[in-house]
Design a protein around this motif. Structure first.
Motif, short mmCIF file in Angstrom:
data_model
loop_
_atom_site.label_atom_id
_atom_site.label_comp_id
_atom_site.label_asym_id
_atom_site.label_seq_id
_atom_site.Cartn_x
_atom_site.Cartn_y
_atom_site.Cartn_z
N ALA A 1 0.88 -1.23 0.02
CA ALA A 1 -0.29 0.13 -0.07
C ALA A 1 0.87 1.30 -0.08
O ALA A 1 0.57 2.14 -0.81
CB ALA A 1 -0.80 -0.04 1.28
N VAL A 2 1.91 1.26 0.63
CA VAL A 2 2.93 2.35 0.92
C VAL A 2 3.65 2.64 -0.56
O VAL A 2 3.52 3.57 -0.86
CB VAL A 2 3.69 2.23 1.87
CG1 VAL A 2 5.01 3.25 1.93
CG2 VAL A 2 3.30 2.31 3.44
N LYS A 3 3.88 1.66 -1.03
CA LYS A 3 4.61 1.73 -2.53
C LYS A 3 3.55 2.28 -3.48
O LYS A 3 3.99 3.12 -4.29
CB LYS A 3 4.92 0.36 -2.97
CG LYS A 3 6.35 -0.18 -2.44
CD LYS A 3 6.50 -1.34 -3.23
CE LYS A 3 8.16 -1.82 -2.93
NZ LYS A 3 8.55 -3.19 -3.66
N ALA A 4 2.16 1.95 -3.42
CA ALA A 4 1.22 2.53 -4.18
C ALA A 4 0.83 3.79 -4.02
O ALA A 4 0.25 4.39 -5.01
CB ALA A 4 0.06 1.69 -4.09
N GLY A 5 1.32 4.55 -3.00
CA GLY A 5 1.08 6.01 -2.77
C GLY A 5 0.14 6.49 -2.03
O GLY A 5 -0.72 7.53 -2.15
N VAL A 6 -0.01 5.48 -1.05
CA VAL A 6 -1.34 6.21 -0.05
C VAL A 6 -0.77 7.20 0.70
O VAL A 6 0.44 7.55 1.00
CB VAL A 6 -1.83 4.98 0.77
CG1 VAL A 6 -2.16 3.77 0.25
CG2 VAL A 6 -0.49 4.49 1.83
N LEU A 7 -1.84 7.99 1.29
CA LEU A 7 -1.34 9.09 2.35
C LEU A 7 -0.77 8.63 3.61
O LEU A 7 0.02 9.49 4.05
CB LEU A 7 -2.47 10.17 2.26
CG LEU A 7 -2.82 10.92 1.12
CD1 LEU A 7 -4.29 11.67 1.37
CD2 LEU A 7 -1.94 11.96 1.00
N HIS B 1 -6.37 9.93 17.72
CA HIS B 1 -5.22 9.65 16.64
C HIS B 1 -5.75 9.30 15.53
O HIS B 1 -5.10 10.03 14.48
CB HIS B 1 -4.15 8.55 17.14
CG HIS B 1 -3.10 8.33 16.34
ND1 HIS B 1 -2.13 9.10 16.30
CD2 HIS B 1 -2.81 7.36 15.29
CE1 HIS B 1 -1.29 8.56 15.46
NE2 HIS B 1 -1.80 7.50 14.54
N VAL B 2 -6.90 8.46 15.48
CA VAL B 2 -7.32 8.12 13.98
C VAL B 2 -8.10 9.35 13.57
O VAL B 2 -7.90 9.55 12.35
CB VAL B 2 -8.51 6.99 14.19
CG1 VAL B 2 -9.10 6.51 13.01
CG2 VAL B 2 -7.77 5.70 14.98
N VAL B 3 -8.88 10.12 14.16
CA VAL B 3 -9.53 11.18 14.00
C VAL B 3 -8.64 12.09 13.18
O VAL B 3 -8.98 12.97 12.16
CB VAL B 3 -10.43 11.88 14.85
CG1 VAL B 3 -10.92 13.10 14.29
CG2 VAL B 3 -11.73 10.77 15.22
N ALA B 4 -7.53 12.40 14.00
CA ALA B 4 -6.69 13.44 13.42
C ALA B 4 -5.90 13.14 12.21
O ALA B 4 -5.84 13.87 11.20
CB ALA B 4 -5.50 13.61 14.41
N ALA B 5 -5.62 11.79 11.90
CA ALA B 5 -5.09 11.10 10.59
C ALA B 5 -6.10 11.34 9.54
O ALA B 5 -5.84 11.72 8.52
CB ALA B 5 -4.69 9.71 11.12
N MET C 1 2.14 10.63 8.94
CA MET C 1 3.37 9.79 9.12
C MET C 1 3.22 9.16 10.37
O MET C 1 3.15 9.75 11.35
CB MET C 1 4.57 10.81 9.33
CG MET C 1 4.70 11.57 7.96
SD MET C 1 4.88 10.76 6.32
CE MET C 1 6.60 9.85 6.53
N THR C 2 3.32 7.71 10.30
CA THR C 2 3.19 7.07 11.73
C THR C 2 4.26 5.99 11.61
O THR C 2 5.06 5.73 10.66
CB THR C 2 1.81 6.30 11.48
OG1 THR C 2 1.61 5.48 10.37
CG2 THR C 2 0.63 7.05 11.30
N THR C 3 4.19 5.24 12.70
CA THR C 3 5.53 4.07 12.92
C THR C 3 5.04 3.01 11.92
O THR C 3 6.04 2.63 11.35
CB THR C 3 5.28 3.70 14.40
OG1 THR C 3 3.90 3.29 14.67
CG2 THR C 3 5.56 4.58 15.55
N GLU C 4 3.78 2.81 11.73
CA GLU C 4 3.58 1.68 10.56
C GLU C 4 4.10 2.20 9.27
O GLU C 4 4.57 1.42 8.52
CB GLU C 4 2.05 1.59 10.57
CG GLU C 4 1.49 0.59 11.72
CD GLU C 4 1.20 1.58 12.81
OE1 GLU C 4 1.16 1.14 13.90
OE2 GLU C 4 1.15 2.98 12.63
N TRP C 5 3.90 3.30 8.78
CA TRP C 5 4.23 4.05 7.72
C TRP C 5 5.95 3.66 7.60
O TRP C 5 6.48 3.26 6.76
CB TRP C 5 3.88 5.35 7.49
CG TRP C 5 4.42 6.19 6.29
CD1 TRP C 5 5.58 6.40 5.93
CD2 TRP C 5 3.76 6.39 5.17
NE1 TRP C 5 5.99 7.09 4.93
CE2 TRP C 5 4.76 7.16 4.46
CE3 TRP C 5 2.34 6.48 4.80
CZ2 TRP C 5 4.10 7.75 3.18
CZ3 TRP C 5 2.07 6.91 3.50
CH2 TRP C 5 2.98 7.49 2.70
#
Length: 200
Positions: free
Chosen positions: A76-82, A93-97, A108-112
């Motif tokens: 997903a990251v390679k494909a260009g998600v935000l 945190h989810v709402v802010a994202a 930008m998150t630790t998962e990203w």
């Protein structure tokens, strides 16, 4: 917490449509500013293909996911998600994202970061979308005849694709002569989860 409960009553967020597949979402023709995409959809589709389809429709994507394997997040990251946000993250945190992504800002998150940092530095074989689909099915253990039925291609075409896939990998110095090697290449490129890191 589900998306409905998360967004209910929020003054700046509204859940306009839900669907179990990307095609199902696009068929609704809803006015959308952002798509929250789960990496595992009911049709078994690949994350990068879903992101590409949504982007072609002019829709930005934020991955909203559970404990998926890093290979799916990397696709997903390679494909260009935000960005990528976990379903288990605090509600604020989810709402802010979501708010940031809806305004076109990267989340930008630790998962990203983990998905980017964990991406092996391997040369891209330049496979087409159709070749990626054939590789994912064949390398997962399906026989060529079964891949043909699943993709609507002829068995001859599937075998031709496999030959081209092997040649493309060989051209960048990544051997893919055997089915085992094709499986290894598919894992390296994030098409399939590796066996050495079982999910939680």
């Amino acid at each position: 917490m589900g998306v409905w409960a998360l967004l209910a009553g929020h003054p700046r967020l509204e859940l306009s449509a839900t669907a179990s597949t990307v095609a199902g979402l696009l068929e609704q023709d809803a006015a959308l500013d952002l798509v929250l995409l789960d990496l595992r959809l009911s049709d078994g589709s690949l994350p990068h293909a879903n992101v590409a389809e949504l982007q072609q429709a002019g829709l930005p994507v934020l991955v909203f996911t559970g404990a998926e394997r890093s290979s799916l997040v990397r696709l997903a990251v390679k494909a260009g998600v935000l960005g990528v946000v976990r379903k288990t993250a605090p509600s604020a945190h989810v709402v802010a994202a979501i708010l940031d992504a809806a305004e076109g800002r990267a989340v930008m998150t630790t998962e990203w970061a983990a998905a980017v940092d964990g991406d092996p530095d391997l040369p891209d074989a330049g496979l087409s979308e159709r070749q990626l689909e054939v590789l994912a099915l064949y390398a997962s253990g399906e026989k060529a005849e079964r891949v043909a039925r699943l993709t609507g291609l002829s068995a001859h075409t599937v075998n031709d694709y496999l030959g081209r896939i092997r040649a493309k990998y060989a051209s960048v110095g990544r051997s893919a002569r055997t089915k085992t090697e094709l499986y290894q290449r598919a894992v390296e490129d994030g098409l399939l989860p590796g066996p050495e890191h079982p999910g939680p």
